[in-house]
Design a protein around this motif. Structure first.
Motif, PDB file in Angstrom:
ATOM      1  N   PHE A   1       0.768  -1.203   0.077  1.00  0.00           N
ATOM      2  CA  PHE A   1       0.047   0.028   0.020  1.00  0.00           C
ATOM      3  C   PHE A   1       0.911   1.342   0.114  1.00  0.00           C
ATOM      4  O   PHE A   1       0.506   2.454  -0.410  1.00  0.00           O
ATOM      5  CB  PHE A   1      -0.839   0.072   1.270  1.00  0.00           C
ATOM      6  CG  PHE A   1      -2.185  -0.884   1.211  1.00  0.00           C
ATOM      7  CD1 PHE A   1      -2.949  -1.065   0.125  1.00  0.00           C
ATOM      8  CD2 PHE A   1      -2.081  -1.789   2.081  1.00  0.00           C
ATOM      9  CE1 PHE A   1      -3.909  -1.871  -0.047  1.00  0.00           C
ATOM     10  CE2 PHE A   1      -3.177  -2.948   2.047  1.00  0.00           C
ATOM     11  CZ  PHE A   1      -3.901  -2.807   1.123  1.00  0.00           C
ATOM     12  N   GLY A   2       2.025   1.212   0.642  1.00  0.00           N
ATOM     13  CA  GLY A   2       2.833   2.421   0.541  1.00  0.00           C
ATOM     14  C   GLY A   2       4.434   1.830   1.015  1.00  0.00           C
ATOM     15  O   GLY A   2       4.508   0.864   1.686  1.00  0.00           O
TER      16      GLY A   2
ATOM     17  N   ARG B   1      14.516   4.971   2.179  1.00  0.00           N
ATOM     18  CA  ARG B   1      14.879   5.908   3.100  1.00  0.00           C
ATOM     19  C   ARG B   1      16.178   6.632   2.541  1.00  0.00           C
ATOM     20  O   ARG B   1      16.446   7.676   2.876  1.00  0.00           O
ATOM     21  CB  ARG B   1      15.426   5.123   4.207  1.00  0.00           C
ATOM     22  CG  ARG B   1      14.171   4.744   5.044  1.00  0.00           C
ATOM     23  CD  ARG B   1      14.677   4.405   6.529  1.00  0.00           C
ATOM     24  NE  ARG B   1      13.854   3.146   7.024  1.00  0.00           N
ATOM     25  CZ  ARG B   1      14.101   2.233   7.742  1.00  0.00           C
ATOM     26  NH1 ARG B   1      15.347   2.024   8.224  1.00  0.00           N
ATOM     27  NH2 ARG B   1      12.930   1.311   8.047  1.00  0.00           N
ATOM     28  N   GLU B   2      16.898   6.145   1.634  1.00  0.00           N
ATOM     29  CA  GLU B   2      18.302   6.682   1.107  1.00  0.00           C
ATOM     30  C   GLU B   2      17.700   7.797   0.334  1.00  0.00           C
ATOM     31  O   GLU B   2      18.383   8.721   0.241  1.00  0.00           O
ATOM     32  CB  GLU B   2      18.711   5.376   0.144  1.00  0.00           C
ATOM     33  CG  GLU B   2      19.342   4.419   0.687  1.00  0.00           C
ATOM     34  CD  GLU B   2      18.427   3.181   1.282  1.00  0.00           C
ATOM     35  OE1 GLU B   2      17.438   3.037   0.665  1.00  0.00           O
ATOM     36  OE2 GLU B   2      18.813   2.629   2.196  1.00  0.00           O
ATOM     37  N   GLN B   3      16.446   7.979  -0.190  1.00  0.00           N
ATOM     38  CA  GLN B   3      16.065   9.049  -0.994  1.00  0.00           C
ATOM     39  C   GLN B   3      15.098  10.016  -0.527  1.00  0.00           C
ATOM     40  O   GLN B   3      14.589  10.868  -0.922  1.00  0.00           O
ATOM     41  CB  GLN B   3      15.572   8.668  -2.396  1.00  0.00           C
ATOM     42  CG  GLN B   3      16.645   7.866  -3.202  1.00  0.00           C
ATOM     43  CD  GLN B   3      15.998   7.455  -4.504  1.00  0.00           C
ATOM     44  OE1 GLN B   3      14.993   7.776  -4.913  1.00  0.00           O
ATOM     45  NE2 GLN B   3      16.826   6.499  -5.329  1.00  0.00           N
ATOM     46  N   THR B   4      14.738   9.396   0.808  1.00  0.00           N
ATOM     47  CA  THR B   4      13.593   9.906   1.786  1.00  0.00           C
ATOM     48  C   THR B   4      12.484  10.403   0.786  1.00  0.00           C
ATOM     49  O   THR B   4      11.958  11.476   0.681  1.00  0.00           O
ATOM     50  CB  THR B   4      14.057  11.229   2.232  1.00  0.00           C
ATOM     51  OG1 THR B   4      14.572  12.434   1.338  1.00  0.00           O
ATOM     52  CG2 THR B   4      15.098  11.122   3.370  1.00  0.00           C
ATOM     53  N   LEU B   5      11.959   9.082   0.393  1.00  0.00           N
ATOM     54  CA  LEU B   5      10.759   9.041  -0.730  1.00  0.00           C
ATOM     55  C   LEU B   5       9.743   8.293  -0.221  1.00  0.00           C
ATOM     56  O   LEU B   5      10.107   7.180   0.141  1.00  0.00           O
ATOM     57  CB  LEU B   5      11.351   8.627  -2.147  1.00  0.00           C
ATOM     58  CG  LEU B   5      10.239   8.503  -3.011  1.00  0.00           C
ATOM     59  CD1 LEU B   5       9.590   9.763  -3.456  1.00  0.00           C
ATOM     60  CD2 LEU B   5      10.632   7.889  -4.185  1.00  0.00           C
ATOM     61  N   ILE B   6       8.471   8.955   0.154  1.00  0.00           N
ATOM     62  CA  ILE B   6       7.445   7.982   0.252  1.00  0.00           C
ATOM     63  C   ILE B   6       6.714   7.757  -1.142  1.00  0.00           C
ATOM     64  O   ILE B   6       6.287   8.688  -1.859  1.00  0.00           O
ATOM     65  CB  ILE B   6       6.527   8.551   1.222  1.00  0.00           C
ATOM     66  CG1 ILE B   6       7.172   8.479   2.656  1.00  0.00           C
ATOM     67  CG2 ILE B   6       5.202   7.680   1.394  1.00  0.00           C
ATOM     68  CD1 ILE B   6       6.449   9.382   3.765  1.00  0.00           C
ATOM     69  N   GLU B   7       6.361   6.539  -1.428  1.00  0.00           N
ATOM     70  CA  GLU B   7       5.508   6.189  -2.537  1.00  0.00           C
ATOM     71  C   GLU B   7       4.358   5.456  -1.989  1.00  0.00           C
ATOM     72  O   GLU B   7       4.412   4.434  -1.308  1.00  0.00           O
ATOM     73  CB  GLU B   7       6.255   5.230  -3.549  1.00  0.00           C
ATOM     74  CG  GLU B   7       7.401   5.682  -4.135  1.00  0.00           C
ATOM     75  CD  GLU B   7       8.087   4.872  -5.253  1.00  0.00           C
ATOM     76  OE1 GLU B   7       8.215   5.253  -6.309  1.00  0.00           O
ATOM     77  OE2 GLU B   7       8.231   3.673  -4.815  1.00  0.00           O
TER      78      GLU B   7
END
Length: 90
Positions: A36-37, A41-47
């Motif tokens: 679902f999500g 962390r390496e790119q500080t990106l939430i998808e």
């Protein structure tokens, strides 16, 4: 600011007094039946899974959950290289 960024900012204000530096957020390129999500962390990106677009409550909960991972990232140790595990707090 898009809808996801606005919702993430709102969650940060509501639960963390706006003190957390927000990661980038976007929808995944493809829908998943298992995820679902996720947070990279390496790119500080939430998808976020695009299948959640129609259910604001679930989208908000999953976003909050991933934001918690972002905040706790330095406190948890990874046991596996590519897969994050959930400890008792999750």
């Amino acid at each position: 600011m898009n809808v996801l960024e606005a919702m993430l900012k709102e969650l940060n204000e509501e639960y963390f007094n706006g003190s957390h530096k927000l990661p980038e957020i976007r929808f995944m390129k493809h829908q998943s039946i298992k995820i679902f999500g996720r947070i990279n962390r390496e790119q500080t990106l939430i998808e976020m899974n695009p299948c959640l677009m129609d259910n604001k409550q679930v989208l908000r909960f999953v976003m909050w959950h991933e934001l918690c991972h972002s905040i706790l990232k330095n406190r948890l140790k990874r046991k596996r290289k590519f897969r994050h595990f959930h400890d008792r707090r999750f």
